[in-house]
Scaffold this motif. Structure first.
Motif, PDB file in Angstrom:
ATOM      1  N   PHE A  16       0.833  -1.203   0.000  1.00 45.34           N
ATOM      2  CA  PHE A  16       0.000   0.000   0.000  1.00 45.34           C
ATOM      3  C   PHE A  16       0.870   1.257   0.000  1.00 45.34           C
ATOM      4  CE2 PHE A  16      -2.290   3.343   2.312  1.00 45.34           C
ATOM      5  CZ  PHE A  16      -3.360   3.502   1.446  1.00 45.34           C
ATOM      6  N   ILE A  17       1.857   1.268   0.888  1.00 48.67           N
ATOM      7  CA  ILE A  17       2.724   2.447   0.982  1.00 48.67           C
ATOM      8  C   ILE A  17       3.482   2.648  -0.335  1.00 48.67           C
ATOM      9  CG2 ILE A  17       4.786   3.377   2.116  1.00 48.67           C
ATOM     10  CD1 ILE A  17       3.755   2.041   4.683  1.00 48.67           C
ATOM     11  N   ALA A  18       3.976   1.519  -0.893  1.00 46.36           N
ATOM     12  CA  ALA A  18       4.737   1.614  -2.141  1.00 46.36           C
ATOM     13  C   ALA A  18       3.883   2.231  -3.242  1.00 46.36           C
ATOM     14  CB  ALA A  18       5.228   0.229  -2.558  1.00 46.36           C
ATOM     15  N   SER A  19       2.576   1.921  -3.237  1.00 44.99           N
ATOM     16  CA  SER A  19       1.723   2.427  -4.309  1.00 44.99           C
ATOM     17  C   SER A  19       1.368   3.896  -4.111  1.00 44.99           C
ATOM     18  CB  SER A  19       0.443   1.589  -4.383  1.00 44.99           C
ATOM     19  OG  SER A  19      -0.301   1.783  -3.199  1.00 44.99           O
ATOM     20  N   CYS A  20       1.695   4.444  -2.923  1.00 38.63           N
ATOM     21  CA  CYS A  20       1.363   5.842  -2.646  1.00 38.63           C
ATOM     22  C   CYS A  20       2.472   6.808  -3.052  1.00 38.63           C
ATOM     23  CB  CYS A  20       1.092   6.039  -1.161  1.00 38.63           C
ATOM     24  SG  CYS A  20      -0.413   5.240  -0.632  1.00 38.63           S
ATOM     25  N   ILE A  21       3.647   6.269  -3.373  1.00 36.73           N
ATOM     26  CA  ILE A  21       4.778   7.141  -3.647  1.00 36.73           C
ATOM     27  C   ILE A  21       4.501   7.996  -4.877  1.00 36.73           C
ATOM     28  CG2 ILE A  21       7.192   7.169  -4.385  1.00 36.73           C
ATOM     29  CD1 ILE A  21       7.562   4.670  -2.625  1.00 36.73           C
ATOM     30  N   GLU A  22       4.739   9.287  -4.737  1.00 30.78           N
ATOM     31  CA  GLU A  22       4.542  10.171  -5.881  1.00 30.78           C
ATOM     32  C   GLU A  22       5.866  10.439  -6.575  1.00 30.78           C
ATOM     33  OE1 GLU A  22       2.221  13.764  -5.458  1.00 30.78           O
ATOM     34  OE2 GLU A  22       1.035  12.695  -3.949  1.00 30.78           O
ATOM     35  N   ASP A  23       5.794  10.841  -7.834  1.00 26.68           N
ATOM     36  CA  ASP A  23       6.998  11.159  -8.600  1.00 26.68           C
ATOM     37  C   ASP A  23       7.982  10.001  -8.642  1.00 26.68           C
ATOM     38  OD1 ASP A  23       6.153  13.660  -9.212  1.00 26.68           O
ATOM     39  OD2 ASP A  23       7.043  14.576  -7.433  1.00 26.68           O
ATOM     40  N   ALA A  24       7.506   8.757  -8.628  1.00 26.57           N
ATOM     41  CA  ALA A  24       8.413   7.618  -8.709  1.00 26.57           C
ATOM     42  C   ALA A  24       8.959   7.541 -10.130  1.00 26.57           C
ATOM     43  CB  ALA A  24       7.685   6.342  -8.334  1.00 26.57           C
ATOM     44  N   PRO A  25      10.284   7.557 -10.291  1.00 23.20           N
ATOM     45  CA  PRO A  25      10.839   7.632 -11.648  1.00 23.20           C
ATOM     46  C   PRO A  25      10.571   6.393 -12.498  1.00 23.20           C
ATOM     47  CG  PRO A  25      12.585   7.393 -10.007  1.00 23.20           C
ATOM     48  CD  PRO A  25      11.322   7.596  -9.248  1.00 23.20           C
ATOM     49  N   LEU A  26      10.253   5.253 -11.855  1.00 23.97           N
ATOM     50  CA  LEU A  26       9.998   4.045 -12.643  1.00 23.97           C
ATOM     51  C   LEU A  26       8.499   3.713 -12.661  1.00 23.97           C
ATOM     52  CD1 LEU A  26      13.022   1.852 -11.468  1.00 23.97           C
ATOM     53  CD2 LEU A  26      12.745   2.908 -13.703  1.00 23.97           C
ATOM     54  N   ASP A  27       7.661   4.721 -12.461  1.00 17.71           N
ATOM     55  CA  ASP A  27       6.220   4.514 -12.407  1.00 17.71           C
ATOM     56  C   ASP A  27       5.655   4.311 -13.815  1.00 17.71           C
ATOM     57  OD1 ASP A  27       3.568   4.556 -11.958  1.00 17.71           O
ATOM     58  OD2 ASP A  27       3.467   6.608 -11.166  1.00 17.71           O
ATOM     59  N   SER A  28       5.124   3.102 -14.066  1.00 17.26           N
ATOM     60  CA  SER A  28       4.612   2.842 -15.417  1.00 17.26           C
ATOM     61  C   SER A  28       3.192   3.386 -15.586  1.00 17.26           C
ATOM     62  CB  SER A  28       4.658   1.348 -15.725  1.00 17.26           C
ATOM     63  OG  SER A  28       3.968   0.641 -14.724  1.00 17.26           O
ATOM     64  N   LEU A  29       2.623   3.976 -14.536  1.00 13.31           N
ATOM     65  CA  LEU A  29       1.276   4.536 -14.659  1.00 13.31           C
ATOM     66  C   LEU A  29       1.290   6.047 -14.888  1.00 13.31           C
ATOM     67  CD1 LEU A  29      -0.619   2.513 -11.908  1.00 13.31           C
ATOM     68  CD2 LEU A  29      -0.642   2.171 -14.374  1.00 13.31           C
ATOM     69  N   SER A  30       2.473   6.609 -15.178  1.00 15.92           N
ATOM     70  CA  SER A  30       2.489   8.029 -15.537  1.00 15.92           C
ATOM     71  C   SER A  30       3.230   8.198 -16.861  1.00 15.92           C
ATOM     72  CB  SER A  30       3.123   8.874 -14.431  1.00 15.92           C
ATOM     73  OG  SER A  30       4.357   8.324 -14.042  1.00 15.92           O
ATOM     74  N   PRO A  31       2.563   7.812 -17.962  1.00 20.26           N
ATOM     75  CA  PRO A  31       3.200   7.827 -19.277  1.00 20.26           C
ATOM     76  C   PRO A  31       3.592   9.237 -19.708  1.00 20.26           C
ATOM     77  CG  PRO A  31       0.830   7.513 -19.493  1.00 20.26           C
ATOM     78  CD  PRO A  31       1.138   7.414 -18.038  1.00 20.26           C
ATOM     79  N   ALA A  32       4.723   9.339 -20.425  1.00 20.52           N
ATOM     80  CA  ALA A  32       5.211  10.650 -20.857  1.00 20.52           C
ATOM     81  C   ALA A  32       5.445  10.690 -22.363  1.00 20.52           C
ATOM     82  CB  ALA A  32       6.491  11.002 -20.103  1.00 20.52           C
ATOM     83  N   GLY A  33       4.789   9.777 -23.084  1.00 17.87           N
ATOM     84  CA  GLY A  33       4.927   9.757 -24.536  1.00 17.87           C
ATOM     85  C   GLY A  33       3.845   8.883 -25.137  1.00 17.87           C
ATOM     86  N   PRO A  34       3.653   8.957 -26.467  1.00 13.84           N
ATOM     87  CA  PRO A  34       2.524   8.258 -27.096  1.00 13.84           C
ATOM     88  C   PRO A  34       2.550   6.736 -26.947  1.00 13.84           C
ATOM     89  CG  PRO A  34       3.981   9.261 -28.734  1.00 13.84           C
ATOM     90  CD  PRO A  34       4.400   9.783 -27.410  1.00 13.84           C
ATOM     91  N   TYR A  35       3.734   6.105 -26.963  1.00 12.15           N
ATOM     92  CA  TYR A  35       3.763   4.634 -26.857  1.00 12.15           C
ATOM     93  C   TYR A  35       3.317   4.191 -25.469  1.00 12.15           C
ATOM     94  CZ  TYR A  35       6.260   4.988 -31.226  1.00 12.15           C
ATOM     95  OH  TYR A  35       6.589   5.281 -32.510  1.00 12.15           O
ATOM     96  N   ALA A  36       3.898   4.842 -24.449  1.00 18.09           N
ATOM     97  CA  ALA A  36       3.518   4.493 -23.074  1.00 18.09           C
ATOM     98  C   ALA A  36       2.044   4.824 -22.844  1.00 18.09           C
ATOM     99  CB  ALA A  36       4.399   5.242 -22.083  1.00 18.09           C
ATOM    100  N   ARG A  37       1.570   5.910 -23.473  1.00 17.70           N
ATOM    101  CA  ARG A  37       0.179   6.309 -23.262  1.00 17.70           C
ATOM    102  C   ARG A  37      -0.787   5.272 -23.835  1.00 17.70           C
ATOM    103  NH1 ARG A  37       0.316  11.044 -25.652  1.00 17.70           N
ATOM    104  NH2 ARG A  37       1.757  11.897 -24.126  1.00 17.70           N
ATOM    105  N   SER A  38      -0.439   4.703 -24.999  1.00 19.50           N
ATOM    106  CA  SER A  38      -1.356   3.720 -25.592  1.00 19.50           C
ATOM    107  C   SER A  38      -1.438   2.466 -24.709  1.00 19.50           C
ATOM    108  CB  SER A  38      -0.950   3.369 -27.028  1.00 19.50           C
ATOM    109  OG  SER A  38       0.257   2.652 -27.038  1.00 19.50           O
ATOM    110  N   ILE A  39      -0.328   2.118 -24.049  1.00 24.31           N
ATOM    111  CA  ILE A  39      -0.363   0.975 -23.127  1.00 24.31           C
ATOM    112  C   ILE A  39      -1.209   1.332 -21.911  1.00 24.31           C
ATOM    113  CG2 ILE A  39       1.040  -0.487 -21.605  1.00 24.31           C
ATOM    114  CD1 ILE A  39       3.362  -0.099 -23.550  1.00 24.31           C
ATOM    115  N   ASP A  40      -1.018   2.556 -21.429  1.00 25.27           N
ATOM    116  CA  ASP A  40      -1.752   3.018 -20.251  1.00 25.27           C
ATOM    117  C   ASP A  40      -3.261   3.003 -20.511  1.00 25.27           C
ATOM    118  OD1 ASP A  40      -1.286   4.178 -17.570  1.00 25.27           O
ATOM    119  OD2 ASP A  40      -2.396   5.884 -18.393  1.00 25.27           O
ATOM    120  N   GLU A  41      -3.668   3.486 -21.698  1.00 24.59           N
ATOM    121  CA  GLU A  41      -5.092   3.517 -22.027  1.00 24.59           C
ATOM    122  C   GLU A  41      -5.672   2.107 -22.058  1.00 24.59           C
ATOM    123  OE1 GLU A  41      -4.997   5.784 -25.625  1.00 24.59           O
ATOM    124  OE2 GLU A  41      -4.752   7.672 -24.499  1.00 24.59           O
ATOM    125  N   LEU A  42      -4.904   1.183 -22.648  1.00 33.71           N
ATOM    126  CA  LEU A  42      -5.363  -0.209 -22.714  1.00 33.71           C
ATOM    127  C   LEU A  42      -5.492  -0.783 -21.306  1.00 33.71           C
ATOM    128  CD1 LEU A  42      -5.992  -2.602 -24.578  1.00 33.71           C
ATOM    129  CD2 LEU A  42      -3.572  -3.186 -24.491  1.00 33.71           C
TER     130      LEU A  42
END
Ligand code: HEC
Ligand code: CU
Length: 335
Positions: A16-42
């Protein structure tokens, strides 16, 4: 038994605590480009469908448990075993749901694999335990820090020099294997100038956890300036009898050239087993991004590399403090 329970709670709390961390550099749920975004949307589409199924199934279950609870006066419930209509119905509904999810999934997989037009080609070579980058169009070889232009597709052509590695920049795309003797491909694209973290995603030996990287996206003009600088030799005239000039002598005489290349120094451009050091001072991190590039960390690294990265192929060269200081001064000139 009690101990077992508290351990479970501890583990749940940790997740639970791990999932609360903000600005995590390896967070796959904060996409920063179109490829990551299409995975996120799916991901979110699938997630919300699963939430809907969960709520309906659990709701029906709880309703039945309470509504049809056995009471003294209640007769035997109606038996529905062998009801063909119901059995076909609850087979077909999941089939339709899976088919509906399969359509955008397959489309996304093919979209991610397609080679984009006008993509910048960059080669990524996995080594135990660092990433090497080559820009065939520009004749650049570098390591650990991948520099890309913003808002432009980049096509990575990847393989491994030794064992299986896996290239992963969570904010820009999913993972892809680096395989010895086989080329794999991965597209990256970043919306804006930013620094991203990368991590080897496949256990590859002792220092796997320290096989990290950085991806830096730059504006078009910054990227052009970076390319022009990388293409030049870093070697500037070193003031005679300076500490840096002393350091260059140590570099040439202590065996560093057996494994490293500094373009324009001692030998011609070529491949070695270790990171190219030509513009080392411009890189923010080193040793597979395990360390920030500063004099304290370089002192530790040069004194005993294996203490920082167990199993590393850079040996302890038994350098004296004086030699190390001279080397650091010299490495600092490689801009
Ligand atoms: C036997 C081969 C070998 C020799 C000799 C060697 N190195 Fe290395 N060096 C490596 C390898 C391999 C790495 C990458 C280690 C890693 O990140 O896991 C490395 C990494 C480095 C790095 C970090 C580079 C980066 O971008 O990550 C520096 C700086 C460095 N070496 C300096 C030196 C100096 C200075 C000498 C001579 C005193 C030297 N090395 C001698 C193999 C060697
Ligand atoms: Cu690896």
């Amino acid at each position: 038994m009690k101990l077992f329970k508290s351990k479970k709670i501890f583990l749940l709390g940790f997740i639970f605590i791990a999932s609360c961390i903000e600005d995590a550099p390896l967070d796959s749920l904060s996409p920063a480009g179109p490829y990551a975004r299409s995975i996120d949307e799916l991901f979110w589409l699938t997630f919300w469908i699963a939430v809907g199924v969960f709520v309906i199934v659990q709701g029906a279950l709880l309703f039945s448990v309470f509504y049809f609870k056995e009471r003294e006066s209640s007769p035997d419930p109606k038996q529905i075993h062998g009801n063909n209509f119901l059995e076909i119905l609850w087979t077909i509904i999941p089939v339709l749901i899976l088919a509906a999810i399969a359509v955008p999934t397959v489309k996304t997989i093919f979209d991610l694999a397609r080679e984009p037009e006008d993509a910048l080609k960059i080669e990524v070579i996995g080594h135990q335990w660092w990433f090497e980058y080559k820009y065939p169009d520009f004749g650049i070889t570098t390591a650990n820090v991948l520099v890309i232009p913003e808002d432009q597709p980049v096509r990575l052509e990847m393989w491994s020099n030794d064992v299986l590695h896996n290239y992963w920049v969570p904010k820009l795309n999913g993972k892809r294997y680096l395989v010895p003797g086989q080329t794999t491909y991965l597209n990256l694209q970043a919306d804006s100038p930013e620094e991203f973290w990368a991590q080897c995603g496949e256990y590859c030996g002792l220092s796997h956890s320290k096989m990290r990287g950085r991806v830096i996206s730059m504006t078009e003009s910054d990227f052009a300036a970076w390319v022009a600088n990388e293409q030049s030799y870093a070697e500037k005239e070193l003031p005679e009898s300076s500490l840096a000039a002393e350091g260059q002598l140590v570099y040439l005489n202590a065996g560093c050239t057996q494994c490293h290349v500094i373009d324009g120094v001692w030998d011609v451009q070529g491949d070695r087993i270790a990171p190219n050091l030509t513009h080392f001072a411009n890189r923010s991190v080193f040793a597979g991004a395990a360390l920030k590039n500063n004099p304290e960390n370089l002192t530790k690294w040069l004194a005993n590399p294996a203490e920082i990265k167990p199993g590393t192929f850079m040996p302890n060269l038994e350098l004296t403090e004086k030699e190390i200081n001279a080397l650091i001064a010299y490495l600092g000139t490689l801009k």
